[in-house]
Write a protein that holds these residues in place. Structure first.
Motif, PDB file in Angstrom:
ATOM      1  N   GLU A 232       0.843  -1.198   0.000  1.00  0.00           N
ATOM      2  CA  GLU A 232       0.000   0.000   0.000  1.00  0.00           C
ATOM      3  C   GLU A 232       0.873   1.241   0.000  1.00  0.00           C
ATOM      4  O   GLU A 232       1.900   1.281   0.674  1.00  0.00           O
ATOM      5  CB  GLU A 232      -0.850   0.070   1.276  1.00  0.00           C
ATOM      6  N   ARG A 233       0.435   2.259  -0.713  1.00  0.00           N
ATOM      7  CA  ARG A 233       1.095   3.565  -0.635  1.00  0.00           C
ATOM      8  C   ARG A 233       0.703   4.217   0.693  1.00  0.00           C
ATOM      9  O   ARG A 233      -0.414   4.036   1.180  1.00  0.00           O
ATOM     10  CB  ARG A 233       0.629   4.473  -1.773  1.00  0.00           C
ATOM     11  N   ALA A 234       1.610   5.007   1.240  1.00  0.00           N
ATOM     12  CA  ALA A 234       1.342   5.679   2.522  1.00  0.00           C
ATOM     13  C   ALA A 234       0.057   6.495   2.462  1.00  0.00           C
ATOM     14  O   ALA A 234      -0.748   6.479   3.393  1.00  0.00           O
ATOM     15  CB  ALA A 234       2.525   6.569   2.899  1.00  0.00           C
ATOM     16  N   GLU A 235      -0.148   7.202   1.360  1.00  0.00           N
ATOM     17  CA  GLU A 235      -1.324   8.079   1.258  1.00  0.00           C
ATOM     18  C   GLU A 235      -2.639   7.307   1.146  1.00  0.00           C
ATOM     19  O   GLU A 235      -3.710   7.877   1.333  1.00  0.00           O
ATOM     20  CB  GLU A 235      -1.176   9.057   0.088  1.00  0.00           C
ATOM     21  N   ASP A 236      -2.565   5.996   0.879  1.00  0.00           N
ATOM     22  CA  ASP A 236      -3.779   5.180   0.777  1.00  0.00           C
ATOM     23  C   ASP A 236      -4.156   4.507   2.099  1.00  0.00           C
ATOM     24  O   ASP A 236      -5.189   3.847   2.176  1.00  0.00           O
ATOM     25  CB  ASP A 236      -3.598   4.102  -0.300  1.00  0.00           C
ATOM     26  N   ILE A 237      -3.331   4.677   3.118  1.00  0.00           N
ATOM     27  CA  ILE A 237      -3.589   4.024   4.406  1.00  0.00           C
ATOM     28  C   ILE A 237      -4.557   4.868   5.229  1.00  0.00           C
ATOM     29  O   ILE A 237      -4.351   6.052   5.441  1.00  0.00           O
ATOM     30  CB  ILE A 237      -2.275   3.811   5.178  1.00  0.00           C
ATOM     31  N   ASP A 238      -5.615   4.223   5.686  1.00  0.00           N
ATOM     32  CA  ASP A 238      -6.591   4.847   6.583  1.00  0.00           C
ATOM     33  C   ASP A 238      -6.041   4.709   8.007  1.00  0.00           C
ATOM     34  O   ASP A 238      -6.046   3.622   8.584  1.00  0.00           O
ATOM     35  CB  ASP A 238      -7.940   4.141   6.440  1.00  0.00           C
ATOM     36  N   VAL A 239      -5.548   5.807   8.569  1.00  0.00           N
ATOM     37  CA  VAL A 239      -4.880   5.773   9.874  1.00  0.00           C
ATOM     38  C   VAL A 239      -5.829   5.304  10.972  1.00  0.00           C
ATOM     39  O   VAL A 239      -5.446   4.499  11.820  1.00  0.00           O
ATOM     40  CB  VAL A 239      -4.251   7.146  10.214  1.00  0.00           C
ATOM     41  N   ASP A 240      -7.069   5.773  10.969  1.00  0.00           N
ATOM     42  CA  ASP A 240      -8.023   5.347  11.997  1.00  0.00           C
ATOM     43  C   ASP A 240      -8.253   3.840  11.933  1.00  0.00           C
ATOM     44  O   ASP A 240      -8.288   3.163  12.968  1.00  0.00           O
ATOM     45  CB  ASP A 240      -9.359   6.086  11.842  1.00  0.00           C
ATOM     46  N   ARG A 241      -8.405   3.327  10.742  1.00  0.00           N
ATOM     47  CA  ARG A 241      -8.606   1.890  10.571  1.00  0.00           C
ATOM     48  C   ARG A 241      -7.358   1.114  11.004  1.00  0.00           C
ATOM     49  O   ARG A 241      -7.449   0.059  11.638  1.00  0.00           O
ATOM     50  CB  ARG A 241      -8.941   1.607   9.105  1.00  0.00           C
ATOM     51  N   ALA A 242      -6.177   1.638  10.679  1.00  0.00           N
ATOM     52  CA  ALA A 242      -4.927   0.982  11.076  1.00  0.00           C
ATOM     53  C   ALA A 242      -4.768   0.989  12.600  1.00  0.00           C
ATOM     54  O   ALA A 242      -4.303   0.010  13.183  1.00  0.00           O
ATOM     55  CB  ALA A 242      -3.737   1.660  10.406  1.00  0.00           C
ATOM     56  N   GLU A 243      -5.155   2.082  13.242  1.00  0.00           N
ATOM     57  CA  GLU A 243      -5.085   2.141  14.713  1.00  0.00           C
ATOM     58  C   GLU A 243      -6.024   1.124  15.335  1.00  0.00           C
ATOM     59  O   GLU A 243      -5.678   0.472  16.322  1.00  0.00           O
ATOM     60  CB  GLU A 243      -5.409   3.556  15.203  1.00  0.00           C
ATOM     61  N   GLU A 244      -7.213   0.962  14.771  1.00  0.00           N
ATOM     62  CA  GLU A 244      -8.166  -0.029  15.280  1.00  0.00           C
ATOM     63  C   GLU A 244      -7.619  -1.445  15.069  1.00  0.00           C
ATOM     64  O   GLU A 244      -7.730  -2.297  15.948  1.00  0.00           O
ATOM     65  CB  GLU A 244      -9.517   0.126  14.578  1.00  0.00           C
ATOM     66  N   ALA A 245      -6.989  -1.697  13.920  1.00  0.00           N
ATOM     67  CA  ALA A 245      -6.393  -3.011  13.663  1.00  0.00           C
ATOM     68  C   ALA A 245      -5.268  -3.289  14.659  1.00  0.00           C
ATOM     69  O   ALA A 245      -5.114  -4.418  15.133  1.00  0.00           O
ATOM     70  CB  ALA A 245      -5.871  -3.079  12.227  1.00  0.00           C
TER      71      ALA A 245
END
Length: 139
Positions: free
Chosen positions: A86-99
């Motif tokens: 994944e490109r950095a700009e395509d990462i959903d930070v909120d979703r990644a924090e929940e994961a």
């Protein structure tokens, strides 16, 4: 014969072409540790592990996630076949924090070796996604 001055970097995932750019250098997560590539590098094939692919164009570094795959290095090009990327700009930070929160909870519940590897991989993926997104945006 003159050494090349750029590297043609191509990253492909099962979803298709993720990146095709001429770059000055890159760093990739090999299965046995990170390795760097500059123009003129000796040819090699490397298994990829879990981590961050960083590449530089001029003075600007860009980042992507990479979760397993293969890397072919030639003096003037690098071909990466990543299982997930994944490109950095395509990462959903909120979703990644929940994961990450879910992965931490899962690791806490493990009582023996069974399930540890899957939980650990989920944790590493979540940490990597957050790190890539935050580093790219200077957080």
């Amino acid at each position: 014969m003159a050494l090349p001055t750029k590297i043609a970097l191509e990253i492909v995932t099962p979803e298709g072409l993720l990146l095709r750019e001429d770059v000055d250098e890159l760093v990739a997560p090999g299965a046995a540790g990170y390795f760097g590539v500059r123009p003129g590098h000796t040819p090699l094939m490397a298994a990829l592990g879990l981590g961050e692919i960083s590449y530089r164009r001029a003075e600007s570094w860009r980042r992507l996630t990479c979760f397993s795959g293969w890397c072919e290095v030639l003096p003037d090009r690098v071909n990466i076949l990543a299982d997930i990327g994944e490109r950095a700009e395509d990462i959903d930070v909120d979703r990644a924090e929940e994961a990450l929160r879910r992965a931490e909870e899962r690791l806490k519940r493990i009582k023996d070796e069974e399930g540890y590897t899957d939980a650990h991989v989920a944790y590493v993926r979540a940490v990597t996604r957050l790190a890539v997104a935050r580093r790219q945006h200077g957080q």
